[in-house]
Design an enzyme around this catalytic site. Structure first.
Site, PDB file in Angstrom:
ATOM      1  N   LYS A  16       0.852  -1.191   0.000  1.00  0.00           N
ATOM      2  CA  LYS A  16       0.000   0.000   0.000  1.00  0.00           C
ATOM      3  C   LYS A  16       0.884   1.237   0.000  1.00  0.00           C
ATOM      4  CE  LYS A  16      -2.095   1.705   3.735  1.00  0.00           C
ATOM      5  NZ  LYS A  16      -1.806   3.168   3.741  1.00  0.00           N
TER       6      LYS A  16
ATOM      7  N   ASP B  93      -3.447   4.346  -1.948  1.00  0.00           N
ATOM      8  CA  ASP B  93      -4.403   4.756  -0.911  1.00  0.00           C
ATOM      9  C   ASP B  93      -4.368   6.272  -0.723  1.00  0.00           C
ATOM     10  OD1 ASP B  93      -6.040   4.840   1.345  1.00  0.00           O
ATOM     11  OD2 ASP B  93      -4.405   4.300   2.712  1.00  0.00           O
TER      12      ASP B  93
ATOM     13  N   LYS C 163      -7.498   8.155  -1.009  1.00  0.00           N
ATOM     14  CA  LYS C 163      -8.818   8.527  -0.451  1.00  0.00           C
ATOM     15  C   LYS C 163      -9.391   9.807  -1.066  1.00  0.00           C
ATOM     16  CE  LYS C 163      -7.709   6.510   4.090  1.00  0.00           C
ATOM     17  NZ  LYS C 163      -6.241   6.313   3.959  1.00  0.00           N
TER      18      LYS C 163
ATOM     19  N   ASP D  83     -13.933  14.773  -3.596  1.00  0.00           N
ATOM     20  CA  ASP D  83     -14.089  16.104  -4.184  1.00  0.00           C
ATOM     21  C   ASP D  83     -15.330  16.083  -5.054  1.00  0.00           C
ATOM     22  OD1 ASP D  83     -13.490  18.744  -5.279  1.00  0.00           O
ATOM     23  OD2 ASP D  83     -11.401  18.362  -4.709  1.00  0.00           O
TER      24      ASP D  83
ATOM     25  N   THR E  49     -10.736   3.392  10.753  1.00  0.00           N
ATOM     26  CA  THR E  49     -10.656   2.512  11.918  1.00  0.00           C
ATOM     27  C   THR E  49     -10.220   3.247  13.181  1.00  0.00           C
ATOM     28  OG1 THR E  49      -8.426   1.865  11.242  1.00  0.00           O
ATOM     29  CG2 THR E  49     -10.235   0.424  10.586  1.00  0.00           C
TER      30      THR E  49
ATOM     31  N   ARG F 244       2.591  -1.069  10.786  1.00  0.00           N
ATOM     32  CA  ARG F 244       3.637  -1.104  11.806  1.00  0.00           C
ATOM     33  C   ARG F 244       3.977  -2.486  12.349  1.00  0.00           C
ATOM     34  NH1 ARG F 244       0.861   3.858  14.862  1.00  0.00           N
ATOM     35  NH2 ARG F 244      -0.867   2.921  13.711  1.00  0.00           N
TER      36      ARG F 244
END
Length: 232
Positions: free
Chosen positions: A32, A59, A61, A64, A119, A211
C-alpha cells in the site's frame, strides 16, 4: 476469491521504502502506497515499485466534486496500480464519476474501493465531531451499499464489519481491512481491531498491515506470520 496481505509502506522517502522492500528476497508483497510516500516521493515511486513486481494499492482517499475526482482517477489509472480508493461520503454520483475516470479505453481498470469510516474513529467521535448519530455499523453498511450501487468493487472497513458487509452487499463485494494487529502486539492508535486469523474468519478479503510488519524486529518474518495466519 483469494486472500492477500497488503503491507502499508508508510514511509516518507524513496530511500526508506526501498530499504524495506530490499529485505524481501523471496516474496513480492502486495504494498500500500499512502499519502505520506506518494506526496513525499511523487508518482514515480509507484512506477518504480511496480517495476519490481509488486502489486500496488494506492491509498489516496479521493473526495471532491465528481468532475475533479473523475479526472484525477484517470491520472491514477495511468500509473498501472492494482487498487485505489475514495471516500464513500463523497456520494454515489462522485463514486460513479470515479469509476468512469478510472476505466481505460480498453475497458480495463484497477479495483476501486470506498472508505466508509476510518478505523481510528470511535462512536463517540463520530457523534460529537461529525454529528452522525446513527450507530457506526449502520453507517458503514449504508456507505457500503452506496458503493455497491455505484458499481464499486468493495470497501475499506474495520475487520469487525467485514462479515456484515458481505451479508449486505454479497460475497463477491471486496472487504479490505486495516486495523489488524497480532494478538501479542501493540494496538497503537487503532480502535477497532482484530488479529489476522480473526479477520480471516470474519470475511476479510485483504488485510492491510503496517507497523506490525514495517516496525518489526524482523519484518520479513512478521510478514510471513501474517500470511500464515491469514492466507494459509
Amino acid at each position: 476469491m483469494g486472500k492477500d496481505v497488503i503491507v502499508a509502506c508508510d514511509f516518507s522517502s524513496k530511500k526508506e521504502v526501498f530499504e524495506f522492500l530490499d529485505l524481501f528476497t523471496e516474496e513480492k508483497p502486495y504494498v500500500k502506497i499512502g499519502m505520506e510516500l506518494f506526496y513525499g516521493a511523487g508518482p514515480e515511486i509507484v512506477k518504480e515499485i511496480k517495476k519490481r513486481g509488486h502489486k500496488i494499492f494506492l491509498d489516496l482517499k479521493l473526495h471532491d466534486i465528481p468532475n475533479t475526482v473523475m479526472k484525477s482517477m484517470a491520472v491514477l489509472s495511468s500509473l498501472d496500480v492494482d487498487m485505489t480508493n475514495l471516500h464513500a461520503a463523497g456520494t454515489i454520483p462522485m463514486m460513479e464519476a470515479a469509476l468512469k475516470g478510472l476505466t481505460r479505453e480498453d475497458g480495463t481498470r484497477p479495483l476501486l474501493i470506498a472508505v466508509t469510516q476510518l478505523t481510528s474513529t470511535s462512536q463517540e467521535q463520530m457523534t460529537q465531531d461529525l454529528l452522525i448519530n446513527e450507530p457506526i455499523d449502520k453507517v458503514v453498511m449504508h456507505y457500503a451499499d452506496n458503493a455497491r450501487k455505484a458499481g464499486l468493487d468493495g470497501i475499506v472497513c474495520s475487520p469487525l464489519e467485514a462479515a456484515k458487509v458481505k451479508e449486505c452487499c454479497g460475497q463477491n463485494f471486496i472487504t479490505v481491512t486495516p486495523g489488524v494487529r497480532f494478538a501479542d502486539g501493540d494496538v497503537g492508535d487503532q480502535k477497532r481491531i482484530m488479529t489476522p486469523a480473526q479477520a480471516k474468519l470474519n470475511g476479510s478479503d485483504y488485510i492491510v498491515v503496517g507497523r506490525p510488519v514495517t516496525k518489526a524486529e524482523n519484518p520479513v518474518e512478521a510478514y510471513r506470520r501474517c500470511v500464515r495466519e491469514f492466507v494459509d
